[in-house]
Design an enzyme around this catalytic site. Structure first.
Site, PDB file in Angstrom:
ATOM      1  CG  ASN A  82      -2.862   1.486  12.809  1.00  0.00           C
ATOM      2  OD1 ASN A  82      -3.460   0.862  13.685  1.00  0.00           O
ATOM      3  ND2 ASN A  82      -3.179   2.710  12.451  1.00  0.00           N
ATOM      4  CG  HIS A 112       7.415 -20.069  -1.194  1.00  0.00           C
ATOM      5  ND1 HIS A 112       7.908 -20.917  -0.226  1.00  0.00           N
ATOM      6  CD2 HIS A 112       6.648 -19.157  -0.534  1.00  0.00           C
ATOM      7  CE1 HIS A 112       7.459 -20.545   0.954  1.00  0.00           C
ATOM      8  NE2 HIS A 112       6.693 -19.472   0.802  1.00  0.00           N
ATOM      9  CE  LYS A 163      10.169  -3.979 -12.386  1.00  0.00           C
ATOM     10  NZ  LYS A 163       8.847  -4.135 -12.985  1.00  0.00           N
TER      11      LYS A 163
HETATM   12  C1  LIG Z   1      -0.469   4.692  10.480  1.00  0.00           C
HETATM   13  C2  LIG Z   1      -1.440   4.993   9.458  1.00  0.00           C
HETATM   14  O1  LIG Z   1      -1.016   5.285   8.401  1.00  0.00           O
HETATM   15  S1  LIG Z   1      -3.119   4.978   9.679  1.00  0.00           S
HETATM   16  C3  LIG Z   1      -3.798   5.877   8.285  1.00  0.00           C
HETATM   17  C4  LIG Z   1      -4.155   5.013   7.156  1.00  0.00           C
HETATM   18  N1  LIG Z   1      -4.462   5.852   6.021  1.00  0.00           N
HETATM   19  C5  LIG Z   1      -4.351   5.432   4.773  1.00  0.00           C
HETATM   20  O2  LIG Z   1      -4.064   4.293   4.493  1.00  0.00           O
HETATM   21  C6  LIG Z   1      -4.549   6.458   3.721  1.00  0.00           C
HETATM   22  C7  LIG Z   1      -3.440   6.392   2.661  1.00  0.00           C
HETATM   23  N2  LIG Z   1      -3.574   7.480   1.755  1.00  0.00           N
HETATM   24  C8  LIG Z   1      -3.618   7.375   0.417  1.00  0.00           C
HETATM   25  O3  LIG Z   1      -3.534   6.290  -0.163  1.00  0.00           O
HETATM   26  C9  LIG Z   1      -3.782   8.669  -0.315  1.00  0.00           C
HETATM   27  O4  LIG Z   1      -4.597   8.452  -1.456  1.00  0.00           O
HETATM   28  C10 LIG Z   1      -2.461   9.329  -0.736  1.00  0.00           C
HETATM   29  C11 LIG Z   1      -1.655   9.702   0.497  1.00  0.00           C
HETATM   30  C12 LIG Z   1      -1.593   8.426  -1.615  1.00  0.00           C
HETATM   31  C13 LIG Z   1      -2.934  10.588  -1.455  1.00  0.00           C
HETATM   32  O5  LIG Z   1      -1.880  11.316  -1.878  1.00  0.00           O
HETATM   33  P1  LIG Z   1      -2.148  12.708  -2.596  1.00  0.00           P
HETATM   34  O6  LIG Z   1      -0.807  13.224  -2.929  1.00  0.00           O
HETATM   35  O7  LIG Z   1      -3.041  13.568  -1.772  1.00  0.00           O
HETATM   36  O8  LIG Z   1      -2.862  12.234  -3.924  1.00  0.00           O
HETATM   37  P2  LIG Z   1      -4.247  12.648  -4.571  1.00  0.00           P
HETATM   38  O9  LIG Z   1      -5.368  12.297  -3.675  1.00  0.00           O
HETATM   39  O10 LIG Z   1      -4.112  14.059  -5.066  1.00  0.00           O
HETATM   40  O11 LIG Z   1      -4.282  11.654  -5.811  1.00  0.00           O
HETATM   41  C14 LIG Z   1      -3.392  11.786  -6.896  1.00  0.00           C
HETATM   42  C15 LIG Z   1      -3.775  10.701  -7.905  1.00  0.00           C
HETATM   43  O12 LIG Z   1      -3.414   9.439  -7.377  1.00  0.00           O
HETATM   44  C16 LIG Z   1      -4.560   8.588  -7.282  1.00  0.00           C
HETATM   45  N3  LIG Z   1      -4.450   7.854  -6.019  1.00  0.00           N
HETATM   46  C17 LIG Z   1      -4.399   8.358  -4.778  1.00  0.00           C
HETATM   47  N4  LIG Z   1      -4.273   7.367  -3.878  1.00  0.00           N
HETATM   48  C18 LIG Z   1      -4.257   6.218  -4.585  1.00  0.00           C
HETATM   49  C19 LIG Z   1      -4.128   4.862  -4.207  1.00  0.00           C
HETATM   50  N5  LIG Z   1      -4.000   4.520  -2.943  1.00  0.00           N
HETATM   51  N6  LIG Z   1      -4.116   3.935  -5.180  1.00  0.00           N
HETATM   52  C20 LIG Z   1      -4.249   4.290  -6.486  1.00  0.00           C
HETATM   53  N7  LIG Z   1      -4.361   5.585  -6.893  1.00  0.00           N
HETATM   54  C21 LIG Z   1      -4.362   6.524  -5.952  1.00  0.00           C
HETATM   55  C22 LIG Z   1      -5.736   9.538  -7.260  1.00  0.00           C
HETATM   56  O13 LIG Z   1      -6.900   8.899  -7.703  1.00  0.00           O
HETATM   57  C23 LIG Z   1      -5.258  10.613  -8.186  1.00  0.00           C
HETATM   58  O14 LIG Z   1      -5.401  10.155  -9.524  1.00  0.00           O
HETATM   59  P3  LIG Z   1      -5.959  11.146 -10.678  1.00  0.00           P
HETATM   60  O15 LIG Z   1      -4.945  12.250 -10.736  1.00  0.00           O
HETATM   61  O16 LIG Z   1      -5.990  10.258 -11.873  1.00  0.00           O
HETATM   62  O17 LIG Z   1      -7.284  11.612 -10.177  1.00  0.00           O
END
Ligand SMILES: CC(=O)SCCNC(=O)CCNC(=O)[C@H](O)C(C)(C)COP(=O)(O)OP(=O)(O)OC[C@H]1O[C@@H](n2cnc3c(N)ncnc32)[C@H](O)[C@@H]1OP(=O)(O)O
Length: 186
Positions: A82, A112, A163
């Site tokens: 993207n 580096h 990692k």
């Molecule tokens: C081509 C393209 O991709 S365009 C689309 C772009 N979209 C994005 O960038 C969205 C990316 N999505 C994410 O980062 C989402 O948060 C996902 C996919 C990782 C969520 O995954 P899920 O399995 O649904 O996780 P869920 O929302 O249940 O969260 C689980 C735990 O991880 C944590 N968590 C989720 N995402 C993140 C993150 N990015 N960073 C840190 N912690 C996170 C949550 O807070 C939660 O913690 P808790 O249990 O202490 O409350």
């Protein structure tokens, strides 16, 4: 050994070497053309992407996309990057089939030296990266040099992968760590 051969072998090399400068210049010209294309020119885009990657490719690279050499990005079928992704491909980056990069993903093989005098001399080295099939990186993920990521992995937005990550997992954080398992592909 040329500086390019050293670079591709993971040895210290001189980044300002004439052959490497020339190759980076060619890749930057292609990225520039790609990044200034109208969305209504999909065939030109496809041809430019294949030229940049050095092989016939079905990869979709949204603009802006930038990389160092292009030919070291060895992406499988269905690769999608993207807007705003940067791939520093000084060493080979093997990417499996059906991998998605969200906006702002950075994948860097470049290292580096920590020593400032050595760093200022232009000496550097690169560590290859391997990414499995069916991997999705969320927005602004950074993948550091030398890591291996398994198949069927989701890396949450903003994570830093420094990692190796195991197959069939959702991983988040800096450093990225598995937080849950995903069912393997049937
Ligand atoms: C081509 C393209 O991709 S365009 C689309 C772009 N979209 C994005 O960038 C969205 C990316 N999505 C994410 O980062 C989402 O948060 C996902 C996919 C990782 C969520 O995954 P899920 O399995 O649904 O996780 P869920 O929302 O249940 O969260 C689980 C735990 O991880 C944590 N968590 C989720 N995402 C993140 C993150 N990015 N960073 C840190 N912690 C996170 C949550 O807070 C939660 O913690 P808790 O249990 O202490 O409350």
């Amino acid at each position: 050994m040329t500086e390019k051969e050293k670079m591709l072998s993971g040895l210290m090399y001189q980044a300002w070497d004439a052959e490497l400068l020339d190759e980076r210049q060619k890749a930057k010209e292609l990225c520039y053309k790609l990044n200034h294309l109208s969305p209504s020119q999909p065939q030109v885009r496809k041809a430019l992407i294949s030229e940049l990657l050095g092989l016939e490719s079905d990869a979709s690279l949204e603009s802006p996309f930038n990389c160092d050499y292009g030919y070291n990005i060895k992406a499988g079928k269905g690769f999608y990057a993207n807007h705003g992704c940067t791939i520093l491909d000084c060493a080979p980056i093997h990417i499996g089939d059906n991998c998605l990069l969200a906006p702002g993903v950075v994948i860097s093989t470049a290292v580096h030296p920590l020593d400032p005098v050595e760093r200022a001399s232009g000496e550097e080295f690169a560590k290859s990266i391997t990414i499995g099939n069916d991997v999705w990186f969320g927005a602004n993920v950074t993948v550091c040099p030398g890591v291996t990521i398994g198949d069927n992995v989701v890396v949450g937005a903003g994570s830093v992968v420094n990692k190796d990550l195991p197959s069939n997992t959702v991983c988040v954080g800096a450093p990225a760590k598995p937080i849950k398992e995903i069912a393997p592909k049937p």
